[in-house]
Design a protein around this motif. Structure first.
Motif, PDB file in Angstrom:
ATOM      1  N   VAL A   5       0.842  -1.193   0.000  1.00 42.16           N
ATOM      2  CA  VAL A   5       0.000   0.000   0.000  1.00 42.16           C
ATOM      3  C   VAL A   5       0.877   1.243   0.000  1.00 42.16           C
ATOM      4  O   VAL A   5       1.642   1.478   0.939  1.00 42.16           O
ATOM      5  N   ARG A   6       0.773   2.015  -1.057  1.00 42.66           N
ATOM      6  CA  ARG A   6       1.500   3.276  -1.169  1.00 42.66           C
ATOM      7  C   ARG A   6       0.558   4.379  -0.697  1.00 42.66           C
ATOM      8  O   ARG A   6      -0.372   4.762  -1.398  1.00 42.66           O
ATOM      9  N   GLU A   7       0.802   4.860   0.511  1.00 40.66           N
ATOM     10  CA  GLU A   7      -0.129   5.790   1.143  1.00 40.66           C
ATOM     11  C   GLU A   7       0.078   7.214   0.634  1.00 40.66           C
ATOM     12  O   GLU A   7       0.638   7.426  -0.435  1.00 40.66           O
ATOM     13  N   LEU A   8      -0.412   8.199   1.421  1.00 41.02           N
ATOM     14  CA  LEU A   8      -0.359   9.593   0.996  1.00 41.02           C
ATOM     15  C   LEU A   8       1.038   9.977   0.492  1.00 41.02           C
ATOM     16  O   LEU A   8       2.033   9.562   1.066  1.00 41.02           O
ATOM     17  N   PRO A   9       1.107  10.758  -0.575  1.00 43.48           N
ATOM     18  CA  PRO A   9      -0.011  11.401  -1.277  1.00 43.48           C
ATOM     19  C   PRO A   9      -0.616  10.557  -2.388  1.00 43.48           C
ATOM     20  O   PRO A   9      -1.524  10.998  -3.064  1.00 43.48           O
ATOM     21  N   GLU A  10      -0.126   9.340  -2.573  1.00 44.50           N
ATOM     22  CA  GLU A  10      -0.543   8.558  -3.734  1.00 44.50           C
ATOM     23  C   GLU A  10      -1.830   7.789  -3.508  1.00 44.50           C
ATOM     24  O   GLU A  10      -2.723   7.778  -4.344  1.00 44.50           O
ATOM     25  N   ASP A  11      -1.911   7.068  -2.386  1.00 40.87           N
ATOM     26  CA  ASP A  11      -3.091   6.260  -2.054  1.00 40.87           C
ATOM     27  C   ASP A  11      -3.434   5.278  -3.176  1.00 40.87           C
ATOM     28  O   ASP A  11      -4.508   5.303  -3.778  1.00 40.87           O
ATOM     29  N   ARG A  12      -2.499   4.367  -3.430  1.00 37.78           N
ATOM     30  CA  ARG A  12      -2.721   3.288  -4.392  1.00 37.78           C
ATOM     31  C   ARG A  12      -2.076   2.017  -3.858  1.00 37.78           C
ATOM     32  O   ARG A  12      -1.118   2.059  -3.096  1.00 37.78           O
ATOM     33  N   ILE A  13      -2.623   0.883  -4.280  1.00 34.31           N
ATOM     34  CA  ILE A  13      -2.100  -0.421  -3.879  1.00 34.31           C
ATOM     35  C   ILE A  13      -1.300  -0.987  -5.034  1.00 34.31           C
ATOM     36  O   ILE A  13      -1.810  -1.149  -6.149  1.00 34.31           O
ATOM     37  N   GLN A  14      -0.046  -1.293  -4.780  1.00 33.50           N
ATOM     38  CA  GLN A  14       0.858  -1.787  -5.810  1.00 33.50           C
ATOM     39  C   GLN A  14       0.851  -3.307  -5.830  1.00 33.50           C
ATOM     40  O   GLN A  14       1.024  -3.956  -4.799  1.00 33.50           O
ATOM     41  N   ILE A  15       0.647  -3.867  -7.022  1.00 31.37           N
ATOM     42  CA  ILE A  15       0.668  -5.329  -7.186  1.00 31.37           C
ATOM     43  C   ILE A  15       1.657  -5.669  -8.294  1.00 31.37           C
ATOM     44  O   ILE A  15       1.348  -5.521  -9.481  1.00 31.37           O
ATOM     45  N   PRO A  16       2.856  -6.113  -7.947  1.00 32.45           N
ATOM     46  CA  PRO A  16       3.838  -6.481  -8.976  1.00 32.45           C
ATOM     47  C   PRO A  16       3.642  -7.932  -9.411  1.00 32.45           C
ATOM     48  O   PRO A  16       2.875  -8.693  -8.819  1.00 32.45           O
ATOM     49  N   GLY A  17       4.348  -8.295 -10.462  1.00 31.06           N
ATOM     50  CA  GLY A  17       4.405  -9.699 -10.874  1.00 31.06           C
ATOM     51  C   GLY A  17       3.112 -10.278 -11.405  1.00 31.06           C
ATOM     52  O   GLY A  17       2.900 -11.495 -11.323  1.00 31.06           O
ATOM     53  N   MET A  18       2.258  -9.462 -12.003  1.00 32.18           N
ATOM     54  CA  MET A  18       1.010  -9.968 -12.576  1.00 32.18           C
ATOM     55  C   MET A  18       1.302 -10.676 -13.901  1.00 32.18           C
ATOM     56  O   MET A  18       1.870 -10.082 -14.810  1.00 32.18           O
ATOM     57  N   MET A  19       0.872 -11.921 -14.019  1.00 37.15           N
ATOM     58  CA  MET A  19       1.089 -12.691 -15.236  1.00 37.15           C
ATOM     59  C   MET A  19      -0.178 -12.804 -16.081  1.00 37.15           C
ATOM     60  O   MET A  19      -0.134 -13.311 -17.190  1.00 37.15           O
ATOM     61  N   GLU A  20      -1.283 -12.329 -15.537  1.00 37.81           N
ATOM     62  CA  GLU A  20      -2.566 -12.365 -16.236  1.00 37.81           C
ATOM     63  C   GLU A  20      -3.364 -11.148 -15.824  1.00 37.81           C
ATOM     64  O   GLU A  20      -3.486 -10.832 -14.640  1.00 37.81           O
ATOM     65  N   LEU A  21      -3.937 -10.438 -16.810  1.00 40.96           N
ATOM     66  CA  LEU A  21      -4.641  -9.198 -16.526  1.00 40.96           C
ATOM     67  C   LEU A  21      -6.159  -9.362 -16.487  1.00 40.96           C
ATOM     68  O   LEU A  21      -6.831  -8.703 -15.687  1.00 40.96           O
ATOM     69  N   ASP A  22      -6.696 -10.214 -17.341  1.00 42.29           N
ATOM     70  CA  ASP A  22      -8.150 -10.334 -17.458  1.00 42.29           C
ATOM     71  C   ASP A  22      -8.772 -10.784 -16.133  1.00 42.29           C
ATOM     72  O   ASP A  22      -8.292 -11.734 -15.489  1.00 42.29           O
ATOM     73  N   GLY A  23      -9.848 -10.108 -15.738  1.00 43.74           N
ATOM     74  CA  GLY A  23     -10.533 -10.487 -14.514  1.00 43.74           C
ATOM     75  C   GLY A  23     -11.322  -9.340 -13.917  1.00 43.74           C
ATOM     76  O   GLY A  23     -11.337  -8.218 -14.445  1.00 43.74           O
ATOM     77  N   GLN A  24     -12.002  -9.619 -12.815  1.00 42.49           N
ATOM     78  CA  GLN A  24     -12.766  -8.633 -12.056  1.00 42.49           C
ATOM     79  C   GLN A  24     -11.997  -8.338 -10.765  1.00 42.49           C
ATOM     80  O   GLN A  24     -11.567  -9.266 -10.075  1.00 42.49           O
ATOM     81  N   TYR A  25     -11.846  -7.070 -10.441  1.00 41.10           N
ATOM     82  CA  TYR A  25     -11.015  -6.663  -9.310  1.00 41.10           C
ATOM     83  C   TYR A  25     -11.807  -5.787  -8.341  1.00 41.10           C
ATOM     84  O   TYR A  25     -12.579  -4.917  -8.765  1.00 41.10           O
ATOM     85  N   ILE A  26     -11.588  -6.019  -7.046  1.00 43.91           N
ATOM     86  CA  ILE A  26     -12.170  -5.172  -6.002  1.00 43.91           C
ATOM     87  C   ILE A  26     -11.118  -4.940  -4.928  1.00 43.91           C
ATOM     88  O   ILE A  26     -10.067  -5.591  -4.908  1.00 43.91           O
ATOM     89  N   ILE A  27     -11.410  -4.008  -4.024  1.00 50.58           N
ATOM     90  CA  ILE A  27     -10.543  -3.763  -2.871  1.00 50.58           C
ATOM     91  C   ILE A  27     -11.266  -4.246  -1.618  1.00 50.58           C
ATOM     92  O   ILE A  27     -12.387  -3.803  -1.336  1.00 50.58           O
ATOM     93  N   LEU A  28     -10.641  -5.164  -0.899  1.00 48.54           N
ATOM     94  CA  LEU A  28     -11.198  -5.687   0.336  1.00 48.54           C
ATOM     95  C   LEU A  28     -10.726  -4.881   1.535  1.00 48.54           C
ATOM     96  O   LEU A  28      -9.570  -4.429   1.575  1.00 48.54           O
ATOM     97  N   VAL A  29     -11.609  -4.724   2.506  1.00 45.97           N
ATOM     98  CA  VAL A  29     -11.272  -4.079   3.776  1.00 45.97           C
ATOM     99  C   VAL A  29     -11.330  -5.136   4.867  1.00 45.97           C
ATOM    100  O   VAL A  29     -12.335  -5.838   5.026  1.00 45.97           O
TER     101      VAL A  29
END
Length: 371
Positions: free
Chosen positions: A313-337
């Motif tokens: 999790v890259r917090e302020l000021p960016e506020d984005r979640i970084q996911i490296p090493g993805m080998m497949e892009l197609d799909g449905q994505y959500i953010i879990l709390v």
């Protein structure tokens, strides 16, 4: 023959001689300019070294000590379509070679500027605006040309594009982007030609960013296209136990060739205010948020975390979640709390109750070093 009849001829001859003299002088000055492979002396004591080259390259340097440099030519550089640091496509090379600048020693204490000329007529023929020209730097992994809008500008009066605040010991290429818009370009969600990301197959990396900050860095083995849609409504029964979705929508990523080999990084944006609203007793993005995924065409079935241990999790000021090493892009994505985790890894309990009846955690904020 009178003086008045001889005078025009004398003026013509004098004008021609002056022109010839200036032409020879200009030729001599051009011949004195260095070219590829010549050793250039850099002044020390922060004296200015302002060096032009025969092809129009210009270097402007301040160095605390005397040094030397050599500029070499690479006629087979990485393709200009592989650009990172900015968004939008396509990028093309505006020169058939790149520059390799080498110094006699490591020099991190320089103040430097590099200027590369462009041809306005060529840009016009290619459909490229002057504002969309860049001096790009080869990335350390040699898989993309890096563009930094914060250190570049276009000097239109002299037909130069320049970058500043730089270390010289690198490789550079003049590139242009064939778009109507300038600066950063963001992709809109949905289908259609203007909402499609076009990826070139090859060894290089390309980037795309959508209007909310959802960003991709992708290396693809084959050429493919990518679109992203938003879909409202998430069934709570499809979520892992003890979690809830941060948003009321999911991102749906689909490519033209799901079987193509890719290596990608995703930066998934999150809304901090939404998290605070869900966890008013305490919220810590770095210990509570996880990106989950399920199959592209799934209408049911569980969402599961994607590369859970690799997410960051890259917090302020960016506020984005970084996911490296993805080998497949197609799909449905959500953010879990989830409940925030303490340093030891176990949830921190509180006495407050959420709307779902579960006990939320009190967040002592956990700081993580950002990349």
């Amino acid at each position: 023959m009178s003086f008045s009849t001889r005078w025009p001829g004398a003026v013509t001859l004098l004008t021609y001689l002056l022109y010839l003299c200036n032409y020879v002088k200009a030729q001599n000055e051009t011949e004195k300019l260095p070219t590829f492979g010549d050793k250039i002396q850099i002044l020390g004591a922060m004296e200015r070294t302002d060096q032009d080259f025969q092809d129009g390259l210009a270097l402007d340097l301040f160095s605390p000590k005397n040094r030397t440099l050599i500029v070499k030519q690479n006629t087979a550089p990485l393709g200009a379509q592989f650009v990172t640091g900015t968004t939008g496509e396509p990028f093309v090379a505006l020169s058939n070679y790149s520059y390799i600048i080498q110094m006699n020693e490591t020099a991190n204490d320089l103040i430097a500027k590099i200027e590369v000329p462009y041809d306005p007529e060529m840009l016009n023929a290619m459909g490229i605006q002057e504002a969309n020209t860049y001096v790009a730097t080869l990335a350390s992994d040699k898989m993309s040309w890096v563009v930094d809008d914060s250190t570049r500008n276009v000097h239109r009066s002299e037909n130069y594009t320049r970058i500043i605040k730089m270390s010289l010991y690198r490789k550079y290429l003049l590139v242009g982007r064939k778009t109507v818009d300038t600066s950063n370009i963001f992709v809109q969600y949905g289908q259609g030609a203007t909402r499609t990301v076009n990826l070139t197959g090859g060894v290089g990396i390309q980037e795309a960013e959508f209007v909310d900050g959802f960003r991709f860095s992708i290396q693809a083995s084959k050429a493919l296209t990518m679109n992203v849609d938003l879909k409202h409504g998430i069934d709570g029964t499809t979520l892992p136990a003890g979690t809830q979705s941060l948003n009321s929508f999911m991102w749906i990523v689909n490519t033209s060739n799901p079987s193509a080999k890719v290596e990608a990084q995703m930066l998934v944006p999150f809304n901090r205010n939404m998290l605070v609203a869900l966890r008013p007793a305490g919220s810590s993005p770095s210990t509570m948020l996880t990106v989950a995924k399920r199959a592209l065409n799934a209408s049911s079935g569980q969402f599961t975390p994607v590369h859970k241990d690799a997410q960051f999790v890259r917090e302020l000021p960016e506020d984005r979640i970084q996911i490296p090493g993805m080998m497949e892009l197609d799909g449905q994505y959500i953010i879990l709390v989830t409940d925030p985790k303490a340093v030891g890894g176990s949830p921190v309990q509180t006495s407050s109750t959420t709307a779902s009846g579960s006990k939320p955690a009190t967040a002592s904020w956990v700081k993580r070093t950002q990349y």
